[in-house]
Design an enzyme around this catalytic site. Structure first.
Site, PDB file in Angstrom:
ATOM      1  N   GLY A 202       0.865  -1.189   0.000  1.00  0.00           N
ATOM      2  CA  GLY A 202       0.000   0.000   0.000  1.00  0.00           C
ATOM      3  C   GLY A 202       0.895   1.230   0.000  1.00  0.00           C
ATOM      4  O   GLY A 202       1.814   1.340   0.813  1.00  0.00           O
ATOM      5  N   LYS A 203       0.611   2.152  -0.917  1.00  0.00           N
ATOM      6  CA  LYS A 203       1.519   3.297  -1.053  1.00  0.00           C
ATOM      7  C   LYS A 203       1.609   4.106   0.240  1.00  0.00           C
ATOM      8  O   LYS A 203       2.695   4.543   0.641  1.00  0.00           O
ATOM      9  CB  LYS A 203       1.073   4.174  -2.214  1.00  0.00           C
ATOM     10  CG  LYS A 203       1.205   3.452  -3.549  1.00  0.00           C
ATOM     11  CD  LYS A 203       0.921   4.331  -4.730  1.00  0.00           C
ATOM     12  CE  LYS A 203       0.796   3.503  -6.007  1.00  0.00           C
ATOM     13  NZ  LYS A 203       1.955   2.685  -6.307  1.00  0.00           N
TER      14      LYS A 203
ATOM     15  N   GLU B 213      -4.145   6.859  -3.738  1.00  0.00           N
ATOM     16  CA  GLU B 213      -4.655   5.485  -3.754  1.00  0.00           C
ATOM     17  C   GLU B 213      -5.859   5.325  -2.822  1.00  0.00           C
ATOM     18  O   GLU B 213      -6.274   4.212  -2.509  1.00  0.00           O
ATOM     19  CB  GLU B 213      -3.534   4.502  -3.365  1.00  0.00           C
ATOM     20  CG  GLU B 213      -3.710   3.116  -3.943  1.00  0.00           C
ATOM     21  CD  GLU B 213      -2.472   2.254  -3.760  1.00  0.00           C
ATOM     22  OE1 GLU B 213      -2.012   1.661  -4.754  1.00  0.00           O
ATOM     23  OE2 GLU B 213      -1.959   2.157  -2.620  1.00  0.00           O
TER      24      GLU B 213
ATOM     25  N   GLY C 120       9.908  -7.391  -2.499  1.00  0.00           N
ATOM     26  CA  GLY C 120       8.821  -6.854  -1.676  1.00  0.00           C
ATOM     27  C   GLY C 120       8.989  -5.361  -1.501  1.00  0.00           C
ATOM     28  O   GLY C 120      10.101  -4.821  -1.604  1.00  0.00           O
TER      29      GLY C 120
ATOM     30  N   GLY D  17      18.046   9.526 -11.140  1.00  0.00           N
ATOM     31  CA  GLY D  17      17.925  10.355  -9.942  1.00  0.00           C
ATOM     32  C   GLY D  17      16.608  11.087  -9.857  1.00  0.00           C
ATOM     33  O   GLY D  17      15.547  10.522 -10.150  1.00  0.00           O
TER      34      GLY D  17
ATOM     35  N   ASP E  60       7.781   4.849  -3.071  1.00  0.00           N
ATOM     36  CA  ASP E  60       7.282   5.053  -1.704  1.00  0.00           C
ATOM     37  C   ASP E  60       8.438   5.313  -0.746  1.00  0.00           C
ATOM     38  O   ASP E  60       8.331   6.149   0.162  1.00  0.00           O
ATOM     39  CB  ASP E  60       6.493   3.824  -1.236  1.00  0.00           C
ATOM     40  CG  ASP E  60       5.277   3.568  -2.108  1.00  0.00           C
ATOM     41  OD1 ASP E  60       4.738   4.534  -2.685  1.00  0.00           O
ATOM     42  OD2 ASP E  60       4.870   2.392  -2.214  1.00  0.00           O
TER      43      ASP E  60
ATOM     44  N   THR F 225      10.817  12.115  -9.922  1.00  0.00           N
ATOM     45  CA  THR F 225      11.804  11.044  -9.818  1.00  0.00           C
ATOM     46  C   THR F 225      12.031  10.462 -11.214  1.00  0.00           C
ATOM     47  O   THR F 225      11.105  10.363 -12.026  1.00  0.00           O
ATOM     48  CB  THR F 225      11.336   9.952  -8.843  1.00  0.00           C
ATOM     49  OG1 THR F 225      10.060   9.447  -9.261  1.00  0.00           O
ATOM     50  CG2 THR F 225      11.204  10.504  -7.428  1.00  0.00           C
TER      51      THR F 225
HETATM   52  O1  RIB Z   1       3.958   1.515  -4.604  1.00  0.00           O
HETATM   53  C1  RIB Z   1       3.929   0.131  -4.395  1.00  0.00           C
HETATM   54  C2  RIB Z   1       2.611  -0.262  -3.802  1.00  0.00           C
HETATM   55  O2  RIB Z   1       1.592   0.000  -4.733  1.00  0.00           O
HETATM   56  C3  RIB Z   1       2.470  -1.732  -3.486  1.00  0.00           C
HETATM   57  O3  RIB Z   1       2.913  -2.039  -2.180  1.00  0.00           O
HETATM   58  C4  RIB Z   1       0.998  -1.986  -3.706  1.00  0.00           C
HETATM   59  O4  RIB Z   1       0.299  -2.316  -2.550  1.00  0.00           O
HETATM   60  C5  RIB Z   1       0.445  -0.724  -4.348  1.00  0.00           C
HETATM   61  O5  RIB Z   1      -0.209   0.058  -3.454  1.00  0.00           O
END
Ligand code: RIB
Length: 301
Positions: free
Chosen positions: A37-38, A135, A284, A221, A249, A216
């Site tokens: 999740g972002k 999101e 991950g 960079g 993220d 980004t």
């Molecule tokens: O930015 C990566 C994330 O996007 C993942 O972890 C996925 O859950 C989506 O939200």
């Protein structure tokens, strides 16, 4: 204190030789379940660097929801602001190919239940930096942006996944954070083939909304255009890529952590870039997110 308002997911990840074509069935070479999740990823990235973080988001009343909350708490994040809703937690279906590039489909689940009705002003108590993504539903995003502005926080909007900005309270935003594809999407254009084109797109977004823009650029960079007219580019650093999921993220969370420490925008981008480059070295979204010691060691501090 950093407040992150956003999504939390469980990522179901298949490792594939290549991403499937339309109509193609593929056998994966591996499978894993990760936290994602972002919003939650960004909260974790900032917390790993030692920042005090409060997360505002949602989880279902399922087993995944319990794991989402427990994992945030284990990272030292204040997760009291996670609302639990009947039904499924957010799920992301992800394929990662041999180059570490991903394709992601998000099923919002509980994230889709978030709205503007919670006490956002109360939730912003003590906020110096607010980090929001796209999101979660528009009403939730806008309530967070407005409350962050009212609380006097530095407000950072990471426009991922990209959506037209006219629906959002852009007057509350200090920094818009995008990748090159998102910058182009927001202008209804093609992704720039060169850095100069992305600079131009970022400059137009900055002018259009009277905000700062950070773009980004992956291995190249990141660049920034300040509201005050400042601009610059911080080069990327060579790194081993296992999985790019969560790199953006990590950048966003690390940038927020650096800004909480009153680092300059350039220094904050430099630290965020190092954190992001380390994050792609493990499978991950969060496994590769570095702690402060790893970032310091890489930066040679
Ligand atoms: O930015 C990566 C994330 O996007 C993942 O972890 C996925 O859950 C989506 O939200």
């Amino acid at each position: 204190m950093i407040v992150v308002a956003g999504s939390a997911n469980i990522d179901l990840v298949a490792r594939v030789a290549h991403h499937p074509e339309p109509g193609e069935t593929l056998l994966a070479s591996g499978y894993a379940m990760h936290q994602g999740g972002k919003g939650a990823n960004q909260a974790v990235a900032a917390a790993r660097l030692g920042a005090p973080v409060r997360f505002l988001g949602a989880a279902g009343d399922d087993d995944f929801g319990d794991r989402i909350v427990a994992d945030l708490a284990a990272e030292g994040i204040d997760a009291d602001g996670v609302q639990r809703f009947p039904g499924s937690s957010g799920i992301a279906l992800i394929t990662v190919d041999e180059a570490g590039e991903n394709r992601i489909v998000v099923v919002p689940g509980a994230n889709g239940e978030l709205d503007g009705s919670r006490d956002m002003a109360g939730a912003m108590g003590g906020a110096n930096v607010l980090l929001v993504q796209l999101e979660t539903p528009t009403a939730f995003v806008n309530a967070a942006l407005s409350a962050g502005r009212a609380a006097g926080a530095e407000v950072i909007l990471n426009a991922a996944p990209a959506a037209p900005l006219k629906a959002f309270e852009m007057t509350a935003v200090d920094w818009l954070m995008v990748n090159a594809g998102e910058a182009a999407f927001l202008l209804g254009e093609r992704e720039g083939a060169s850095r100069d084109q992305t600079v131009d797109q970022a400059a137009r977004l900055a002018r259009q909304y009277n905000i700062g823009v950070i773009a980004t650029l992956g291995a190249d960079g990141a660049l920034w255009i300040g509201r005050d007219g400042s601009r610059g580019h911080v080069p990327g650093r060579p790194c081993t890529v296992v999985d790019t999921t969560g790199a953006g993220d990590t950048f966003a969370g690390a940038f927020a952590a650096a800004r909480l420490e009153s680092q300059s925008v350039e220094d904050a981008i430099r630290m965020a870039g190092v954190a992001a480059s380390l994050s792609v070295g493990a499978a991950g979204a969060r496994a590769g997110m570095p702690d402060r010691a790893a970032v310091r060691a890489t930066m040679g501090d």
